[in-house]
Design a protein around this motif. Sequence first.
Motif, PDB file in Angstrom:
ATOM      1  N   ASP A   1       0.824  -1.217   0.000  1.00  0.00           N
ATOM      2  CA  ASP A   1       0.000   0.000   0.000  1.00  0.00           C
ATOM      3  C   ASP A   1       0.850   1.255   0.000  1.00  0.00           C
ATOM      4  O   ASP A   1       0.551   2.224  -0.688  1.00  0.00           O
ATOM      5  CB  ASP A   1      -0.922   0.004   1.218  1.00  0.00           C
ATOM      6  CG  ASP A   1      -1.967  -1.107   1.132  1.00  0.00           C
ATOM      7  OD1 ASP A   1      -2.238  -1.592   0.022  1.00  0.00           O
ATOM      8  OD2 ASP A   1      -2.523  -1.517   2.212  1.00  0.00           O
ATOM      9  N   LYS A   2       1.928   1.271   0.794  1.00  0.00           N
ATOM     10  CA  LYS A   2       2.739   2.473   0.917  1.00  0.00           C
ATOM     11  C   LYS A   2       3.834   2.549  -0.157  1.00  0.00           C
ATOM     12  O   LYS A   2       4.442   3.599  -0.352  1.00  0.00           O
ATOM     13  CB  LYS A   2       3.407   2.505   2.314  1.00  0.00           C
ATOM     14  CG  LYS A   2       2.418   2.561   3.483  1.00  0.00           C
ATOM     15  CD  LYS A   2       1.753   3.940   3.578  1.00  0.00           C
ATOM     16  CE  LYS A   2       0.912   4.024   4.840  1.00  0.00           C
ATOM     17  NZ  LYS A   2       0.294   5.365   4.969  1.00  0.00           N
ATOM     18  N   GLY A   3       4.121   1.426  -0.767  1.00  0.00           N
ATOM     19  CA  GLY A   3       5.199   1.395  -1.749  1.00  0.00           C
ATOM     20  C   GLY A   3       6.556   1.476  -1.102  1.00  0.00           C
ATOM     21  O   GLY A   3       7.451   2.124  -1.637  1.00  0.00           O
ATOM     22  N   ILE A   4       6.677   0.844   0.068  1.00  0.00           N
ATOM     23  CA  ILE A   4       7.936   0.881   0.815  1.00  0.00           C
ATOM     24  C   ILE A   4       8.419  -0.551   0.974  1.00  0.00           C
ATOM     25  O   ILE A   4       7.753  -1.518   0.607  1.00  0.00           O
ATOM     26  CB  ILE A   4       7.765   1.553   2.185  1.00  0.00           C
ATOM     27  CG1 ILE A   4       6.674   0.798   3.001  1.00  0.00           C
ATOM     28  CG2 ILE A   4       7.391   3.029   2.021  1.00  0.00           C
ATOM     29  CD1 ILE A   4       6.483   1.366   4.386  1.00  0.00           C
ATOM     30  N   SER A   5       9.611  -0.650   1.548  1.00  0.00           N
ATOM     31  CA  SER A   5      10.190  -1.983   1.721  1.00  0.00           C
ATOM     32  C   SER A   5       9.531  -2.682   2.922  1.00  0.00           C
ATOM     33  O   SER A   5       8.843  -2.064   3.764  1.00  0.00           O
ATOM     34  CB  SER A   5      11.700  -1.878   1.950  1.00  0.00           C
ATOM     35  OG  SER A   5      11.958  -1.145   3.152  1.00  0.00           O
ATOM     36  N   GLU A   6       9.746  -3.989   3.003  1.00  0.00           N
ATOM     37  CA  GLU A   6       9.155  -4.754   4.103  1.00  0.00           C
ATOM     38  C   GLU A   6       9.776  -4.379   5.449  1.00  0.00           C
ATOM     39  O   GLU A   6       9.101  -4.411   6.490  1.00  0.00           O
ATOM     40  CB  GLU A   6       9.340  -6.255   3.838  1.00  0.00           C
ATOM     41  CG  GLU A   6       8.516  -6.759   2.652  1.00  0.00           C
ATOM     42  CD  GLU A   6       8.655  -8.249   2.458  1.00  0.00           C
ATOM     43  OE1 GLU A   6       9.473  -8.860   3.225  1.00  0.00           O
ATOM     44  OE2 GLU A   6       7.955  -8.813   1.609  1.00  0.00           O
ATOM     45  N   GLU A   7      11.095  -4.019   5.472  1.00  0.00           N
ATOM     46  CA  GLU A   7      11.730  -3.610   6.736  1.00  0.00           C
ATOM     47  C   GLU A   7      11.096  -2.342   7.250  1.00  0.00           C
ATOM     48  O   GLU A   7      10.799  -2.198   8.449  1.00  0.00           O
ATOM     49  CB  GLU A   7      13.236  -3.412   6.542  1.00  0.00           C
ATOM     50  CG  GLU A   7      14.029  -4.682   6.288  1.00  0.00           C
ATOM     51  CD  GLU A   7      13.908  -5.144   4.845  1.00  0.00           C
ATOM     52  OE1 GLU A   7      13.244  -4.428   4.060  1.00  0.00           O
ATOM     53  OE2 GLU A   7      14.431  -6.231   4.531  1.00  0.00           O
ATOM     54  N   GLU A   8      10.840  -1.381   6.348  1.00  0.00           N
ATOM     55  CA  GLU A   8      10.214  -0.117   6.760  1.00  0.00           C
ATOM     56  C   GLU A   8       8.787  -0.382   7.251  1.00  0.00           C
ATOM     57  O   GLU A   8       8.327   0.195   8.250  1.00  0.00           O
ATOM     58  CB  GLU A   8      10.214   0.851   5.571  1.00  0.00           C
ATOM     59  CG  GLU A   8       9.745   2.251   5.929  1.00  0.00           C
ATOM     60  CD  GLU A   8      10.711   2.970   6.851  1.00  0.00           C
ATOM     61  OE1 GLU A   8      10.254   3.925   7.534  1.00  0.00           O
ATOM     62  OE2 GLU A   8      11.885   2.583   6.922  1.00  0.00           O
ATOM     63  N   ALA A   9       8.046  -1.259   6.590  1.00  0.00           N
ATOM     64  CA  ALA A   9       6.670  -1.579   7.019  1.00  0.00           C
ATOM     65  C   ALA A   9       6.663  -2.256   8.388  1.00  0.00           C
ATOM     66  O   ALA A   9       5.806  -1.998   9.247  1.00  0.00           O
ATOM     67  CB  ALA A   9       6.014  -2.479   5.973  1.00  0.00           C
ATOM     68  N   GLU A  10       7.667  -3.119   8.629  1.00  0.00           N
ATOM     69  CA  GLU A  10       7.743  -3.786   9.957  1.00  0.00           C
ATOM     70  C   GLU A  10       8.007  -2.767  11.055  1.00  0.00           C
ATOM     71  O   GLU A  10       7.427  -2.845  12.141  1.00  0.00           O
ATOM     72  CB  GLU A  10       8.841  -4.842   9.907  1.00  0.00           C
ATOM     73  CG  GLU A  10       8.932  -5.667  11.176  1.00  0.00           C
ATOM     74  CD  GLU A  10       9.995  -6.744  11.056  1.00  0.00           C
ATOM     75  OE1 GLU A  10      10.148  -7.502  12.063  1.00  0.00           O
ATOM     76  OE2 GLU A  10      10.638  -6.843   9.994  1.00  0.00           O
ATOM     77  N   ARG A  11       8.873  -1.762  10.766  1.00  0.00           N
ATOM     78  CA  ARG A  11       9.166  -0.726  11.768  1.00  0.00           C
ATOM     79  C   ARG A  11       7.905   0.081  12.082  1.00  0.00           C
ATOM     80  O   ARG A  11       7.627   0.413  13.239  1.00  0.00           O
ATOM     81  CB  ARG A  11      10.283   0.170  11.239  1.00  0.00           C
ATOM     82  CG  ARG A  11      10.754   1.224  12.217  1.00  0.00           C
ATOM     83  CD  ARG A  11      11.855   2.058  11.604  1.00  0.00           C
ATOM     84  NE  ARG A  11      11.386   2.745  10.405  1.00  0.00           N
ATOM     85  CZ  ARG A  11      10.636   3.869  10.417  1.00  0.00           C
ATOM     86  NH1 ARG A  11      10.252   4.413  11.563  1.00  0.00           N
ATOM     87  NH2 ARG A  11      10.269   4.427   9.290  1.00  0.00           N
ATOM     88  N   ILE A  12       7.129   0.402  11.054  1.00  0.00           N
ATOM     89  CA  ILE A  12       5.898   1.190  11.256  1.00  0.00           C
ATOM     90  C   ILE A  12       4.899   0.405  12.132  1.00  0.00           C
ATOM     91  O   ILE A  12       4.255   0.950  13.045  1.00  0.00           O
ATOM     92  CB  ILE A  12       5.289   1.563   9.906  1.00  0.00           C
ATOM     93  CG1 ILE A  12       6.205   2.543   9.168  1.00  0.00           C
ATOM     94  CG2 ILE A  12       3.898   2.146  10.082  1.00  0.00           C
ATOM     95  CD1 ILE A  12       5.796   2.805   7.742  1.00  0.00           C
ATOM     96  N   LEU A  13       4.751  -0.900  11.876  1.00  0.00           N
ATOM     97  CA  LEU A  13       3.824  -1.719  12.684  1.00  0.00           C
ATOM     98  C   LEU A  13       4.267  -1.782  14.147  1.00  0.00           C
ATOM     99  O   LEU A  13       3.435  -1.732  15.060  1.00  0.00           O
ATOM    100  CB  LEU A  13       3.743  -3.132  12.088  1.00  0.00           C
ATOM    101  CG  LEU A  13       3.012  -3.248  10.732  1.00  0.00           C
ATOM    102  CD1 LEU A  13       3.075  -4.678  10.228  1.00  0.00           C
ATOM    103  CD2 LEU A  13       1.556  -2.799  10.878  1.00  0.00           C
ATOM    104  N   LYS A  14       5.576  -1.862  14.371  1.00  0.00           N
ATOM    105  CA  LYS A  14       6.073  -1.881  15.749  1.00  0.00           C
ATOM    106  C   LYS A  14       5.757  -0.572  16.459  1.00  0.00           C
ATOM    107  O   LYS A  14       5.358  -0.554  17.628  1.00  0.00           O
ATOM    108  CB  LYS A  14       7.572  -2.153  15.769  1.00  0.00           C
ATOM    109  CG  LYS A  14       7.931  -3.593  15.424  1.00  0.00           C
ATOM    110  CD  LYS A  14       9.441  -3.786  15.499  1.00  0.00           C
ATOM    111  CE  LYS A  14       9.812  -5.227  15.193  1.00  0.00           C
ATOM    112  NZ  LYS A  14      11.284  -5.466  15.248  1.00  0.00           N
TER     113      LYS A  14
END
Length: 390
Positions: free
Chosen positions: A133-146
């Motif tokens: 959805d955001k067009g970002i990497s999976e590492e960045e998405a994991e940081r946002i969820l945390k």
Amino acid sequence: MKCPICGKDLDLQNKQIGTSENGDPIFNEYAICHSCKKQWNLDKQRAKKIAAKKAAEEKAKAEAEARAAEEKAKAEAEARAAEEKAKAEAAARAAEEKAKAEAAARAAEEKRAARREAKARARKEAIARLAADKGISEEEAERILKERARARKAAAQKAATDATATDNSEEQKYGNIPAEEIRDKREKAVRKGYEDMLATDPDSKVAKKKKKEEAETAKAKEDVKSRKMDDYDDEKSSDDEDDDEYEYVDEYPRFRPGRIILGIISLLAFGFCIYKGFVTGLSTSGADVTSAPGMNYVIVALCMLVTALLYFIMNNRDTLFAFLIPMIVYIGSAVFAFLKHGDEFELLILAGVSGVLAVISLILAIASRGGDDYDDEDDYDDPFEEEHDN
């Protein structure tokens, strides 16, 4: 003893069969049949019978011991078998329970592993969706969820802290209100002061109501007093009409010291009669025991004991029977002692003493009933005389 062959009587004789080590002769008893020319060694036959009997007893004893040993061994074998069976059953139950526990543990572990795998799979899917959805990497998405998870946790802690603070503020807000007992007491004091203030005003309803209640109370007291006076007048007039039937009752029993003295005299006579009865003797050689002088003393002693108990028991009762019943017992003992005295001079003296005590009891009974009526009416104090004069 008969001969077993011809049936004639046998001749019993002792014959020497040898000598002992000391040279003493040894005799045995023989049964000799002179007709058949036969003889039997009876002692030898008896010894054979005794030996056979002893052998039978030993054989029976050995058989009993063998049976007991066999039964004991059988019981021990059964006990061992039961113990081994119980141990085997316990081991089987323990193994079964252990297997069930291991199966439950494996199932729980599998369930926890499945939940962990489902949670990891859901987390990966959430990271993948957010990254897409955001067009970002999976590492960045994991940081946002945390960061979102930490924010939700902090919000929950802040909400709990605010709720605690709100409860404390509400308690402090209403903490200055006094207790219910104190409020009721203050309310009653204020109401009483208000009623007293209204009572000082003569035109107020409270003052008029209070005066009315006081007037009704005074009127009720006057009615009660007049009713008592009327009842007393009626009672006095009825007492004047039935003056001959009026009887003064004394609550205190009369002649109490005299009763006590008579009871003590009766106890002394009881002791003397018992002593004389046992000294004289309570039995005779004949069949009639009551004709014994000692038994006569015992009967008179029982009469004296009965009179003493009657005087002590009825000491606090103002009744004519307190004298009449002992008097009757005295008369009975006097008549009995007079009829049975024979050569016993002491029994004649006891008859005289019982007669004197009976006469004294009769005199006290007559005196206790006399002098109870009032002859002088002027000595009676009228409890309401002052009220009548007033």
